[in-house]
Scaffold this active site. Structure first.
Site, mmCIF file in Angstrom:
data_model
loop_
_atom_site.group_PDB
_atom_site.id
_atom_site.type_symbol
_atom_site.label_atom_id
_atom_site.label_comp_id
_atom_site.label_asym_id
_atom_site.label_seq_id
_atom_site.Cartn_x
_atom_site.Cartn_y
_atom_site.Cartn_z
ATOM 1 N N THR A 193 0.843 -1.195 0.000
ATOM 2 C CA THR A 193 0.000 0.000 0.000
ATOM 3 C C THR A 193 0.880 1.247 0.000
ATOM 4 O OG1 THR A 193 -1.741 -1.145 1.187
ATOM 5 C CG2 THR A 193 -1.666 1.240 1.480
ATOM 6 N N ARG A 221 -13.911 -7.867 -0.906
ATOM 7 C CA ARG A 221 -13.187 -7.498 0.322
ATOM 8 C C ARG A 221 -12.626 -6.056 0.240
ATOM 9 N NH1 ARG A 221 -7.842 -5.617 1.739
ATOM 10 N NH2 ARG A 221 -7.395 -6.291 3.860
ATOM 11 N N GLY A 223 -10.188 -3.287 2.524
ATOM 12 C CA GLY A 223 -9.288 -3.167 3.666
ATOM 13 C C GLY A 223 -9.452 -1.850 4.400
ATOM 14 N N ASP A 224 -8.408 -1.487 5.122
ATOM 15 C CA ASP A 224 -8.475 -0.289 5.968
ATOM 16 C C ASP A 224 -8.226 1.016 5.204
ATOM 17 O OD1 ASP A 224 -5.803 -1.327 5.603
ATOM 18 O OD2 ASP A 224 -5.121 0.264 6.948
ATOM 19 N N THR A 244 -0.379 1.197 6.491
ATOM 20 C CA THR A 244 -0.186 0.072 5.579
ATOM 21 C C THR A 244 -0.108 -1.196 6.412
ATOM 22 O OG1 THR A 244 1.330 -0.981 4.019
ATOM 23 C CG2 THR A 244 2.326 0.545 5.582
ATOM 24 N N GLY A 245 -0.721 -2.259 5.939
ATOM 25 C CA GLY A 245 -0.635 -3.501 6.708
ATOM 26 C C GLY A 245 -1.862 -4.359 6.527
ATOM 27 N N GLY A 247 -5.139 -5.058 6.744
ATOM 28 C CA GLY A 247 -6.221 -4.111 6.927
ATOM 29 C C GLY A 247 -7.278 -4.489 7.952
HETATM 30 N N1 GLY Z 1 -3.750 -2.190 4.176
HETATM 31 C C1 GLY Z 1 -4.283 -2.488 2.919
HETATM 32 C C2 GLY Z 1 -5.329 -3.499 2.944
HETATM 33 O O1 GLY Z 1 -5.432 -4.274 3.893
HETATM 34 O O2 GLY Z 1 -6.072 -3.557 2.002
#
Ligand code: GLY
Length: 327
Positions: A193, A221, A223-224, A244-245, A247
């Site tokens: 990310t 799906r 993410g964060d 980043t990580g 999510g």
């Molecule tokens: N951090 C990006 C995701 O999980 O999509």
């Protein structure tokens, strides 16, 4: 005159000799966190990632040096990273289970706490610019899927075929993931990310994040990254964050808002708040990292992975580009 000198003297005595002078502007960017270790990153990858971070810093710096806004700077920096196939955003994004690219992004202006986000966009070249259009040109905060791309078209944003985003390396990663079937979370344990946070000459902060999400993601799906308060947040009263990580854990922890809240209500520094929240995220099982700037000029990063692609610059300050934990 005597009164003026007395007042000046009192003012000078009240400021500690080593008080930090706020830089005119600051900029921090990231290109993902994960198992980023010296013996796993090839020289070609290292050179490519470094050049990408450098170009993104250049783009953001140009805006900030000219007196532009933090929002313009973070969008400019993220657009460069979205076009660079070394990172998991825009061109070079990871594939879904069905072999497509579904892109998520968000942007937030700390001056007004206006925010825009997009999830599962498939044809808009720059998801971060789409997020910005959502923030500025519509009544909503978050759009998804085909509707988001329709909004982009209606606002004149560049459209591409979905195949524009794919690369042979990302195709290989999808095939490896499908053959393993075990570690669905990320085949490379690298979350590529991208994101940027900035403070401009007026002391306003902003944050932007963009991602392809996880290799092999299914069922729409998300993410964060496009979730305001999880992967992206900006508030002039506290800080601007991009994460980043993994999510799912960042959403459950409410990472970005939690860091801002600790700064605002507990008076923690950006670094203290980021370290605490990343430790809490790790305790939940989540790996990754964050970048932070505050309106007082602090720049910080924190990650609970072996490395994070990251870089920072500020007016009159040293430029830093770093990959590994020990850098
Ligand atoms: N951090 C990006 C995701 O999980 O999509």
């Amino acid at each position: 005159m005597r009164l003026f000198l007395l007042l000046l003297g009192a003012l000078l005595m009240s400021s500690p000799a080593n008080a930090q002078v706020r830089p005119k502007w600051t900029l921090v960017i990231h290109g993902g966190a994960g198992i980023i270790e010296r013996d796993r990153v090839t020289p070609e990858q290292e050179t490519g990632v470094r050049a990408g971070l450098q170009a993104a810093l250049d783009a953001g710096t140009k805006v900030l040096e000219a007196g532009g806004s933090a929002v313009d700077a973070v969008e400019a920096a993220v657009k460069i990273l979205e076009d660079d196939p070394h990172f998991n955003a825009g061109r070079g994004a990871v594939f879904t289970w069905d072999g497509k690219n579904e892109l998520d992004s968000a942007i937030m202006d700390g001056r007004t706490r206006a925010a825009g986000a997009v999830a599962g966009s498939t044809t808009t070249r720059h998801p971060v610019s789409l997020a910005r259009a959502v923030m500025e040109a519509g009544p909503h905060v978050m759009l998804s899927g085909a509707g988001a791309d329709q909004f982009a078209r209606e606002h004149g944003l560049e459209q591409v075929d979905n195949s524009f985003f794919g690369t042979p390396e990302r195709r290989r990663q999808l095939e490896v993931l499908k053959s393993q079937q075990s570690n669905w979370f990320d085949v490379d344990l690298k979350y590529g990310t991208v994101g940027a946070v900035a403070m401009d000459m007026h002391g306003n902060v902003a944050a932007a994040t963009s991602t392809g999400g996880l290799t092999g993601k299914r069922w729409g799906r998300i993410g964060d990254s496009p979730i305001i308060g999880a992967g992206t947040y900006a508030d002039n009263r506290a800080c601007a964050i991009s994460a980043t990580g993994a999510g799912e854990f960042f959403i459950r922890e409410g990472v970005a808002h939690e860091i801002c809240a600790r700064i605002r209500f507990k008076g923690e520094t950006a670094k203290q708040a980021a370290d605490t929240v990343m430790a809490e995220t790790k305790a939940l099982g989540g790996s990754g990292g964050v970048i932070v700037v505050s309106p007082t000029g602090e720049m910080a990063w924190s990650f609970n992975t072996p490395g994070m692609y990251r870089a920072k610059a500020s007016a009159g300050g040293e430029r830093v580009i770093a990959f590994y934990g020990e850098d």
